[in-house]
Design a protein around this motif. Structure first.
Motif, mmCIF file in Angstrom:
data_model
loop_
_atom_site.group_PDB
_atom_site.id
_atom_site.type_symbol
_atom_site.label_atom_id
_atom_site.label_comp_id
_atom_site.label_asym_id
_atom_site.label_seq_id
_atom_site.Cartn_x
_atom_site.Cartn_y
_atom_site.Cartn_z
ATOM 1 N N SER A 126 -29.320 -36.214 40.398
ATOM 2 C CA SER A 126 -30.003 -35.105 41.064
ATOM 3 C C SER A 126 -30.414 -34.046 40.043
ATOM 4 C CB SER A 126 -29.107 -34.488 42.144
ATOM 5 O OG SER A 126 -28.757 -35.470 43.096
ATOM 6 N N LYS A 127 -29.587 -33.873 39.033
ATOM 7 C CA LYS A 127 -29.918 -32.917 37.976
ATOM 8 C C LYS A 127 -31.185 -33.376 37.236
ATOM 9 C CE LYS A 127 -27.600 -30.796 34.160
ATOM 10 N NZ LYS A 127 -26.574 -31.120 33.175
ATOM 11 N N LYS A 128 -31.208 -34.657 36.939
ATOM 12 C CA LYS A 128 -32.356 -35.224 36.232
ATOM 13 C C LYS A 128 -33.620 -35.160 37.099
ATOM 14 C CE LYS A 128 -33.081 -39.457 33.849
ATOM 15 N NZ LYS A 128 -32.659 -40.850 34.061
ATOM 16 N N ALA A 129 -33.471 -35.523 38.354
ATOM 17 C CA ALA A 129 -34.614 -35.492 39.279
ATOM 18 C C ALA A 129 -35.126 -34.063 39.420
ATOM 19 C CB ALA A 129 -34.200 -36.043 40.643
ATOM 20 N N SER B 152 -38.424 -44.587 37.394
ATOM 21 C CA SER B 152 -38.049 -44.823 38.798
ATOM 22 C C SER B 152 -37.121 -43.756 39.356
ATOM 23 C CB SER B 152 -37.340 -46.173 38.931
ATOM 24 O OG SER B 152 -38.037 -47.178 38.233
ATOM 25 N N TYR B 153 -37.422 -43.341 40.565
ATOM 26 C CA TYR B 153 -36.570 -42.400 41.293
ATOM 27 C C TYR B 153 -36.189 -43.038 42.630
ATOM 28 C CZ TYR B 153 -38.379 -39.005 37.939
ATOM 29 O OH TYR B 153 -38.715 -38.345 36.781
ATOM 30 N N PHE B 154 -34.895 -43.182 42.857
ATOM 31 C CA PHE B 154 -34.423 -43.713 44.135
ATOM 32 C C PHE B 154 -33.466 -42.703 44.754
ATOM 33 C CE2 PHE B 154 -35.141 -47.658 41.543
ATOM 34 C CZ PHE B 154 -36.313 -48.036 42.193
ATOM 35 N N PHE B 155 -33.689 -42.413 46.038
ATOM 36 C CA PHE B 155 -32.867 -41.345 46.618
ATOM 37 C C PHE B 155 -32.323 -41.724 47.984
ATOM 38 C CE2 PHE B 155 -35.285 -39.225 50.041
ATOM 39 C CZ PHE B 155 -36.445 -39.971 49.984
ATOM 40 N N SER C 151 -32.696 -45.985 36.182
ATOM 41 C CA SER C 151 -33.363 -45.278 37.272
ATOM 42 C C SER C 151 -32.640 -43.971 37.569
ATOM 43 C CB SER C 151 -33.328 -46.126 38.546
ATOM 44 O OG SER C 151 -33.949 -47.362 38.338
ATOM 45 N N THR C 152 -33.394 -43.020 38.079
ATOM 46 C CA THR C 152 -32.785 -41.767 38.509
ATOM 47 C C THR C 152 -32.401 -41.907 39.976
ATOM 48 O OG1 THR C 152 -34.181 -40.599 36.941
ATOM 49 C CG2 THR C 152 -33.166 -39.282 38.675
ATOM 50 N N ILE C 153 -31.103 -41.849 40.228
ATOM 51 C CA ILE C 153 -30.597 -42.034 41.591
ATOM 52 C C ILE C 153 -30.077 -40.689 42.082
ATOM 53 C CG2 ILE C 153 -28.917 -43.259 43.011
ATOM 54 C CD1 ILE C 153 -28.795 -45.401 40.786
ATOM 55 N N HIS D 181 -20.088 -39.726 43.543
ATOM 56 C CA HIS D 181 -20.383 -38.298 43.412
ATOM 57 C C HIS D 181 -20.964 -37.999 42.032
ATOM 58 C CE1 HIS D 181 -19.747 -33.919 43.409
ATOM 59 N NE2 HIS D 181 -19.816 -34.033 44.726
ATOM 60 N N GLN D 182 -20.393 -38.626 41.034
ATOM 61 C CA GLN D 182 -20.830 -38.400 39.660
ATOM 62 C C GLN D 182 -22.262 -38.901 39.434
ATOM 63 O OE1 GLN D 182 -18.340 -40.433 36.827
ATOM 64 N NE2 GLN D 182 -19.904 -40.150 35.228
ATOM 65 N N ILE D 183 -22.546 -40.093 39.932
ATOM 66 C CA ILE D 183 -23.895 -40.649 39.756
ATOM 67 C C ILE D 183 -24.931 -39.770 40.450
ATOM 68 C CG2 ILE D 183 -25.401 -42.574 40.445
ATOM 69 C CD1 ILE D 183 -23.109 -44.446 39.726
ATOM 70 N N LEU D 184 -24.606 -39.322 41.656
ATOM 71 C CA LEU D 184 -25.560 -38.490 42.401
ATOM 72 C C LEU D 184 -25.723 -37.114 41.751
ATOM 73 C CD1 LEU D 184 -24.640 -39.445 46.075
ATOM 74 C CD2 LEU D 184 -26.657 -40.151 44.778
ATOM 75 N N THR D 185 -24.650 -36.600 41.182
ATOM 76 C CA THR D 185 -24.734 -35.296 40.512
ATOM 77 C C THR D 185 -25.662 -35.390 39.303
ATOM 78 O OG1 THR D 185 -22.463 -34.796 41.177
ATOM 79 C CG2 THR D 185 -23.393 -33.459 39.403
ATOM 80 N N GLU D 186 -25.409 -36.385 38.470
ATOM 81 C CA GLU D 186 -26.231 -36.528 37.263
ATOM 82 C C GLU D 186 -27.677 -36.857 37.609
ATOM 83 O OE1 GLU D 186 -24.146 -39.353 34.785
ATOM 84 O OE2 GLU D 186 -22.450 -37.964 34.583
#
Ligand code: TRP
Ligand code: SF4
Length: 336
Positions: free
Chosen positions: A314-317, A38-41, A79-81, A307-312
């Motif tokens: 986004s890197k994964k995505a 899952s990818y949620f953005f 999920s990748t957020i 910020h941390q969740i989005l950084t990690e």
């Protein structure tokens, strides 16, 4: 994770989310995140299509949306957020797709037609509608195709857009004689649409919503304003729950079956008044949301968390996105 099919979906950073988002979209995402990759953005570029000149609250709105997701059970370990503007592959993909999308497909988009009509009716300056706004169905397609996605879990209002992304994926495949892109399919929620407290569509701008993050007191105050059976004026008038399209509908979502039938009977024989009925409903809503609100307040204490969740994420995505984009560059036969 390898053999799971992929889903992706997103929301604009509109700020704190309401019950319509929770029941219409988020619960669906939460249920799907075990079964799918899952990818949620958070769609911050999409926010700019109309709010390019109102970016002061963008940061806060992004964090508010993310906190509501996390409180609702979207789990960064499952999920990748990510943040749209931090995965630049989507922008490149948007360019490729914009070249092959016929202009009249974009012009057919129902949301854009509505927008253009509203602007005209209001006699607003049409130059407030930007080039980027007209491209937004293509940008949305780029979001979806960024991960060569199988399914897109969205509310009913977004289905037309997902259909367009299927058409664009198919056209890409035809033009470049490939089967590179999967044709993404919408995945709808079963929950019926939750109306706003005034009986209209629930929305932030209509001031008729209950937020996930509202306090118990605010929730109770808001529920008091809800419309009820209009024929029931005095407390000893007998009511008809079927004509009570907001309060009773909410009961059906928040109450147990036995509570719903108890309310129905009490309404019909006028042994409960609307004020009392609403008060009890507010308690039900608050009890249902209590764990979410508690979790949200807990997460709020960790200032760097969003910020941390989005950084990690986004890197994964970005890793999957790069793989998909590299394939596009190959298929289109760009110079390498
Ligand atoms: N258009 C969606 C909305 O307004 C947000 C969105 C953008 C989206 N890109 C997407 C949803 C891709 C699902 C998939 O809410
Ligand atoms: Fe609606 Fe409850 Fe009033 Fe009946 S008692 S009309 S269900 S608010």
């Amino acid at each position: 994770m390898e053999n799971k099919k992929r889903i992706m979906s997103g929301m604009r950073p509109t700020g704190k989310l309401h019950l319509g988002h929770y029941f219409g979209v988020l619960k669906n995402w939460v249920n799907l995140q075990d079964e799918f990759e899952s990818y949620f953005f958070i769609a911050d570029w999409h926010a700019l299509t109309t709010k390019y000149n109102q970016t002061d609250d963008l940061r806060q709105n992004i964090e508010d949306v993310l906190l509501d997701w996390l409180a609702s059970g979207i789990d960064p370990d499952k999920s990748t957020i990510y943040l749209q503007s931090w995965v630049k592959e989507t922008a490149a993909l948007h360019i490729y797709l914009s070249m092959i999308t016929p202009q009249n497909w974009v012009e057919r988009d129902p949301t854009l037609k509505d927008l253009a009509k509203i602007m005209k009716d209001k006699q607003e300056n049409m130059s407030n509608l930007s080039y980027g706004l007209f491209g937004y169905p293509v940008l949305m397609t780029a979001d979806i195709l960024t991960f060569n996605t199988h399914f897109v879990p969205v509310g009913i209002d977004q289905v037309a857009h997902v259909e367009l992304s299927r058409d664009i994926a198919r056209r890409f495949n035809n033009i470049y004689k490939t089967d590179y892109f999967i044709e993404p399919q919408p995945k709808l929620t079963q929950i019926p649409l939750l109306k706003g407290l005034d009986g209209n569509k629930m929305g932030k701008s209509f001031n008729n919503d209950i937020k996930i993050s509202d306090s118990d007191e605010i929730t109770e105050k808001k529920v008091k304003t809800a419309i009820t059976d209009r024929n029931r004026i005095r407390k000893d008038d007998k009511g008809n729950p079927d004509n009570c399209e907001v309060v009773f509908e909410y009961w059906k979502i928040f109450g147990r079956d036995d509570e719903v039938s108890e309310i129905s009977t009490a309404c019909k024989n006028a042994s409960i008044g609307c004020a009392e009925c609403k008060k009890r409903l507010a308690q039900k809503i608050n009890a249902t949301l209590a764990p979410l609100r508690e979790k949200r307040n807990e997460l709020l204490k960790d200032k760097g968390l969003c910020h941390q969740i989005l950084t990690e994420g986004s890197k994964k995505a970005g890793i999957k996105a790069k793989e998909v984009l590299d394939g596009v560059v190959e298929v289109v036969k760009m110079y390498k």
